[in-house]
Design a protein around this motif. Sequence first.
Motif, mmCIF file in Angstrom:
data_model
loop_
_atom_site.group_PDB
_atom_site.id
_atom_site.type_symbol
_atom_site.label_atom_id
_atom_site.label_comp_id
_atom_site.label_asym_id
_atom_site.label_seq_id
_atom_site.Cartn_x
_atom_site.Cartn_y
_atom_site.Cartn_z
ATOM 1 N N GLU A 89 35.452 25.006 26.617
ATOM 2 C CA GLU A 89 35.466 24.311 25.331
ATOM 3 C C GLU A 89 34.171 24.566 24.563
ATOM 4 N N LEU A 90 33.050 24.513 25.258
ATOM 5 C CA LEU A 90 31.773 24.797 24.603
ATOM 6 C C LEU A 90 31.725 26.250 24.148
ATOM 7 N N ALA A 91 32.225 27.148 25.002
ATOM 8 C CA ALA A 91 32.232 28.567 24.628
ATOM 9 C C ALA A 91 33.070 28.803 23.377
ATOM 10 N N SER A 92 34.194 28.101 23.239
ATOM 11 C CA SER A 92 35.044 28.289 22.052
ATOM 12 C C SER A 92 34.369 27.747 20.794
ATOM 13 N N VAL A 93 33.592 26.664 20.936
ATOM 14 C CA VAL A 93 32.849 26.135 19.785
ATOM 15 C C VAL A 93 31.771 27.125 19.354
ATOM 16 N N LEU A 94 31.011 27.630 20.324
ATOM 17 C CA LEU A 94 29.970 28.605 20.008
ATOM 18 C C LEU A 94 30.570 29.873 19.417
ATOM 19 N N PHE A 95 31.760 30.224 19.905
ATOM 20 C CA PHE A 95 32.386 31.480 19.504
ATOM 21 C C PHE A 95 32.749 31.493 18.018
ATOM 22 N N ILE A 96 33.298 30.395 17.504
ATOM 23 C CA ILE A 96 33.693 30.387 16.100
ATOM 24 C C ILE A 96 32.457 30.465 15.207
ATOM 25 N N TRP A 97 31.342 29.859 15.639
ATOM 26 C CA TRP A 97 30.089 29.999 14.892
ATOM 27 C C TRP A 97 29.603 31.444 14.947
ATOM 28 N N TRP A 170 32.482 19.614 14.797
ATOM 29 C CA TRP A 170 31.388 20.448 15.301
ATOM 30 C C TRP A 170 31.803 21.913 15.359
ATOM 31 N N LYS A 171 33.059 22.149 15.597
ATOM 32 C CA LYS A 171 33.571 23.513 15.619
ATOM 33 C C LYS A 171 34.039 23.944 14.236
ATOM 34 N N ALA A 172 34.825 23.101 13.584
ATOM 35 C CA ALA A 172 35.428 23.466 12.293
ATOM 36 C C ALA A 172 34.392 23.658 11.198
ATOM 37 N N ALA A 173 33.224 23.029 11.325
ATOM 38 C CA ALA A 173 32.189 23.178 10.293
ATOM 39 C C ALA A 173 31.705 24.608 10.171
ATOM 40 N N ALA A 174 31.930 25.415 11.191
ATOM 41 C CA ALA A 174 31.524 26.822 11.115
ATOM 42 C C ALA A 174 32.220 27.540 9.969
ATOM 43 N N LEU A 175 33.439 27.129 9.659
ATOM 44 C CA LEU A 175 34.207 27.821 8.608
ATOM 45 C C LEU A 175 33.619 27.604 7.221
ATOM 46 N N PRO A 176 33.431 26.368 6.750
ATOM 47 C CA PRO A 176 32.836 26.233 5.411
ATOM 48 C C PRO A 176 31.412 26.768 5.340
ATOM 49 N N ILE A 177 30.630 26.613 6.406
ATOM 50 C CA ILE A 177 29.255 27.119 6.372
ATOM 51 C C ILE A 177 29.265 28.645 6.340
ATOM 52 N N GLY A 178 30.106 29.266 7.175
ATOM 53 C CA GLY A 178 30.195 30.732 7.171
ATOM 54 C C GLY A 178 30.723 31.258 5.853
ATOM 55 N N ILE A 179 31.760 30.613 5.321
ATOM 56 C CA ILE A 179 32.329 31.033 4.036
ATOM 57 C C ILE A 179 31.302 30.869 2.922
ATOM 58 N N GLY A 180 30.563 29.753 2.940
ATOM 59 C CA GLY A 180 29.538 29.541 1.930
ATOM 60 C C GLY A 180 28.431 30.579 2.001
ATOM 61 N N LEU A 181 27.998 30.916 3.212
ATOM 62 C CA LEU A 181 26.962 31.937 3.358
ATOM 63 C C LEU A 181 27.466 33.301 2.907
ATOM 64 N N MET A 182 28.715 33.629 3.231
ATOM 65 C CA MET A 182 29.274 34.905 2.777
ATOM 66 C C MET A 182 29.363 34.949 1.257
ATOM 67 N N ALA A 183 29.769 33.822 0.659
ATOM 68 C CA ALA A 183 29.840 33.775 -0.801
ATOM 69 C C ALA A 183 28.458 33.974 -1.418
ATOM 70 N N LEU A 184 27.442 33.355 -0.826
ATOM 71 C CA LEU A 184 26.083 33.502 -1.347
ATOM 72 C C LEU A 184 25.599 34.941 -1.210
ATOM 73 N N VAL A 185 25.845 35.559 -0.054
ATOM 74 C CA VAL A 185 25.442 36.955 0.149
ATOM 75 C C VAL A 185 26.170 37.866 -0.827
ATOM 76 N N SER A 186 27.470 37.626 -0.997
ATOM 77 C CA SER A 186 28.251 38.444 -1.925
ATOM 78 C C SER A 186 27.727 38.306 -3.350
ATOM 79 N N PHE A 187 27.372 37.078 -3.748
ATOM 80 C CA PHE A 187 26.837 36.847 -5.089
ATOM 81 C C PHE A 187 25.495 37.558 -5.267
ATOM 82 N N LEU A 188 24.634 37.487 -4.252
ATOM 83 C CA LEU A 188 23.321 38.136 -4.346
ATOM 84 C C LEU A 188 23.472 39.655 -4.423
ATOM 85 N N LYS A 189 24.427 40.201 -3.691
ATOM 86 C CA LYS A 189 24.646 41.646 -3.745
ATOM 87 C C LYS A 189 25.159 42.061 -5.127
ATOM 88 N N LEU A 190 26.031 41.241 -5.689
ATOM 89 C CA LEU A 190 26.501 41.522 -7.047
ATOM 90 C C LEU A 190 25.369 41.413 -8.052
#
Length: 648
Positions: A89-97, A170-190
Amino acid sequence: MSQHVSHSMPPPGHALDETHALHEAYATEEAPTQALPTGWRRAVFGVETALCRVVEYLAAALVLAEITVLFVGVVKRYALHSPIVWSDELASVLFIWLAMFGAVLALQRDSHMRMTALVSMASPRVRSVLETLALAAPLVFLMAVLHPAIEYAEDEMFVTLPALDVPNTWKAAALPIGIGLMALVSFLKLLRAANPKQVAVVCVCLVLAVALGHVASPWLKTLGNYNLLIFLVGLVAASVFAGVPIAFSFGLATVGYLTFTTTTPLAVVVGRMDEGMSHLILLSVPLFVFLGLLIEMTGMARALVGFLASLLGHVRGGLSYVLIGAMYLVSGISGSKAADMAAVTPVLFPEMVKRGAKKGDLVALLAATGAQTETIPPSLVLLTIGSVTGVSIAALFTGGLLPALVLGLALCLLVRYRYRNDDLSNVKRVSARDILWSAGIALPAIALPFVIRGAVMEGIATATEVSTIGIIYSVVVGLLVYRQFEWSRVVPMMISTAALSGAILLIIGAATGMAWALTQSGFSQNLAKVMSGLPGGAATFMVVSILAFIILGSVLEGIPSIVLFGPLLFPIARQMGIHEVHYAMVVILAMGIGLFAPPFGVGYYCATAIGDVNPDEGMKPIVGYMLVLLIALAVVAAVPWISIGFLP
């Protein structure tokens, strides 16, 4: 990797970017070199670099944590007989992050898999526009799902992880944080793109396209399943061939289909992405990628190839046999074709050229062996099939060895014919003593595939955990046997592991969302009726599957093809009486042939980049190899025993 590999530019019309992404992740442990910006763009680049530096170290720490948690779990359960109930269970939480942080790094490094056959053929001005689109389109998708991802994470607050006894947020939060970081990186590259006016025009066009979708939504809802052709076929095809990364092409099409033609909330898409990326079997993907990097760094691959060369180097075409055999054995270690090719090429190619071999022939055979070894465990495609179809990983690992051997023998027959007139007068035969010496040196490397497979078959570790045994084994062998272990490369290797794994897993997540949309529309039931109604029954179904997966392998690459169509076609195969392991071997080999066959097979261009050979030189000689592989594939398809004869 320690050797330098030149990235020769393929001629127009080739899928260079995906090739570069695949190879760059293995050939170096650093991000691809980019021209440094000037002026205000330098400040933007500095922010982007600082942000991604933090993500890099977090991702490396997560890779290390995954290895530690899974390996300790094996030791506690098997050796100490006191299993840790919360380790998986811990490995699956770490994995999605890890998956989300890796996807951020892949975006920053331009390592997300993409197809640029048409982009490369375009004029410089059109190509520049398409490259801008490849940056802007992902941003549209990411902004569309950011708020739904936040909602999804909030909803998971009411779900408790049973073993850890903490909210699933604790696991699901990886999705909005990852998506937000990708959006920020994409915006900076643009923001630091070369042509601000061009960026503005592309972004306005995308906004207008979204607005048009909203205006046309009432009309689109009257079209029923014809919307599948508009969004999940037309939009996907347009995005993929325009050079938009495959994961974001899938995501955009799914979001557009659900937003404009249904009332389904987009949080459902985020949930399906989470489900697709969170499958327990996929935990081994980054660990096998890291294992592939380890075997090169520790010298295990070089020792293995050296032994095979001493054994067969004196016969006609001997080093070609060595290449085929080395790819077969190394594939059982690394699980990744890019890593396999990068491991054996610098050892064999120089000596083969000295003996008069043409570089075009060499790279053609290298690509053919890549296609041949797609079923050898622990192939990432095997792991993906197991995760999306429910087929036993142990059965897939057992069933994959003999089909690859059949294709390898077919390649050997063609090699024997092509090199029948070789002049070996200047080739010195290695003495029996030297062969035994090189065998002793290579023994730890030869043993690794058997250690991995034996650990699964004997119940020491699961298919998810066994990669950690391979990693620990490789570290010990590198330190104590080969005395070749560069500690300074470990963290960069972990970062590259995270980036490549993130690119793969984001495709799986996006494709899972698309597959869910297809299923909900009723398409899967209609497809089942059509496929099961084909004249000729199982034989026709098998032939159609082979042709379809060869095409899919050349365009989409194996993993997204399997995630999209595996859940649809495997039940039909079972219904027709085809053993699921037999069907898996056939479709994997078909995708491998498509992946490594020019003009669209990106694996072929990966082989040419690793071999530092102009792609044109291998076009003619690879035809014979691909024909031989097709004949051997037909044999595998016609004789199920080859795939299932050794199953318990």
